[in-house]
Design an enzyme around this catalytic site. Sequence first.
Site, PDB file in Angstrom:
ATOM      1  N   GLU A  12      -1.072   1.596  -6.324  1.00 57.88           N
ATOM      2  CA  GLU A  12      -0.229   1.170  -5.208  1.00 57.88           C
ATOM      3  C   GLU A  12       1.026   0.499  -5.758  1.00 57.88           C
ATOM      4  OE1 GLU A  12      -2.221  -1.384  -2.462  1.00 57.88           O
ATOM      5  OE2 GLU A  12      -3.950  -0.045  -2.226  1.00 57.88           O
ATOM      6  N   ASP A  48      -1.432  -8.954   2.238  1.00 57.82           N
ATOM      7  CA  ASP A  48      -2.808  -8.706   2.666  1.00 57.82           C
ATOM      8  C   ASP A  48      -3.742  -9.353   1.654  1.00 57.82           C
ATOM      9  OD1 ASP A  48      -5.265  -7.776   3.442  1.00 57.82           O
ATOM     10  OD2 ASP A  48      -4.800  -5.642   3.195  1.00 57.82           O
ATOM     11  N   HIS A 107      -3.107  -2.424  10.023  1.00 56.66           N
ATOM     12  CA  HIS A 107      -2.715  -3.833  10.000  1.00 56.66           C
ATOM     13  C   HIS A 107      -1.506  -4.053  10.907  1.00 56.66           C
ATOM     14  CE1 HIS A 107      -4.929  -5.339   6.324  1.00 56.66           C
ATOM     15  NE2 HIS A 107      -5.064  -4.029   6.193  1.00 56.66           N
ATOM     16  N   TYR A 161      -6.300   5.237  -8.790  1.00 57.89           N
ATOM     17  CA  TYR A 161      -5.773   4.766  -7.511  1.00 57.89           C
ATOM     18  C   TYR A 161      -4.684   3.722  -7.780  1.00 57.89           C
ATOM     19  CZ  TYR A 161      -5.564   2.734  -2.832  1.00 57.89           C
ATOM     20  OH  TYR A 161      -5.126   2.282  -1.612  1.00 57.89           O
ATOM     21  N   ASP A 168      -4.201 -10.854   6.703  1.00 60.25           N
ATOM     22  CA  ASP A 168      -2.819 -10.969   6.224  1.00 60.25           C
ATOM     23  C   ASP A 168      -2.324 -12.401   6.431  1.00 60.25           C
ATOM     24  OD1 ASP A 168      -1.966  -7.846   5.938  1.00 60.25           O
ATOM     25  OD2 ASP A 168      -3.367  -8.171   7.601  1.00 60.25           O
ATOM     26  N   HIS A 195      -1.436  -7.696  -2.631  1.00 61.74           N
ATOM     27  CA  HIS A 195      -2.479  -7.016  -1.870  1.00 61.74           C
ATOM     28  C   HIS A 195      -3.770  -7.228  -2.642  1.00 61.74           C
ATOM     29  CE1 HIS A 195      -4.368  -3.042  -0.209  1.00 61.74           C
ATOM     30  NE2 HIS A 195      -4.906  -4.124   0.338  1.00 61.74           N
ATOM     31  N   GLU A 203       0.817  -1.213   0.000  1.00 64.09           N
ATOM     32  CA  GLU A 203       0.000   0.000   0.000  1.00 64.09           C
ATOM     33  C   GLU A 203       0.855   1.269   0.000  1.00 64.09           C
ATOM     34  OE1 GLU A 203      -3.833   1.432   2.429  1.00 64.09           O
ATOM     35  OE2 GLU A 203      -3.974  -0.685   1.804  1.00 64.09           O
TER      36      GLU A 203
END
Length: 274
Positions: free
Chosen positions: A100, A184, A265, A98, A228, A150, A59
Amino acid sequence: MKLFLLLVLASVFYSVASVTRKIAAFNIQTYGPTKAGKPDVMDELCQILKRYDIVLIQEIRNADGTAIVQLLDQLNSESDVNGAYSMEIGPRLGRSSYKEQYCYFYKHDFFTILDSETYNDAKDIFEREPMNTLFRDLDSGKEFVLSGIHVKPDDAPTEIDELTTVYDSIESTLGTSDVIILGDLNADCSYVSSKDWNSISLRQDVRFDWLIPDSADTTVSTTDCAYDRFVSAGTITSSIQSASVYNFESDHNLSNSFAKEVSDHYPVEITITY
């Protein structure tokens, strides 16, 4: 006397040949310039990251890439051996604006990277394709792939199921069956229900061992979810001595409100001896 000497030599050989490493996956939750601008949060992140020989960071949200370099530089300045960590960072991923990134921080005195790839997702199953990196342990010569992911929450059953195909691809492209899938996976609570598991091949295929149980809680908030995970395959599984959630909030005696500033997390971690 000869038997005694043989036992001593065998003991010395084993102590040299056997090495122990600690590997983690940590979703740092929207890591970018805002979080990097908070000295107390950065200090806590470095205290956490120093526990590990390799850590997958997820992230990362920073288009110009400066925030992750800032974290690496501070980690190295605070480590027992200055400059101990190097990083391998992947491309910005996501179907929309968006984006990551994945990044591995690793101790370069312990490991070298032989190859690294972003999974070729021809069917466009993944929002953020796994980052598959082939590591070699410099002391033991052991080689294995870390496949960092992720998972998109709303597509969790589908994406987790497709990780079996990713594993098959790794065997072909990177030439090893020793693989640890980590990150994750959003593999619990409202995203993956108990009825979903029967149709998820990564859970049903006997090649894979799930190392973090469904009963674990990897969230800092009041939720109780095992999002996770580590999932291993190949001979590397027999080298894994332990797997757990690292609750930095209780270990460092933090308030819950400050822990949430660090991340929503907890890291998950494994210890490997080979």
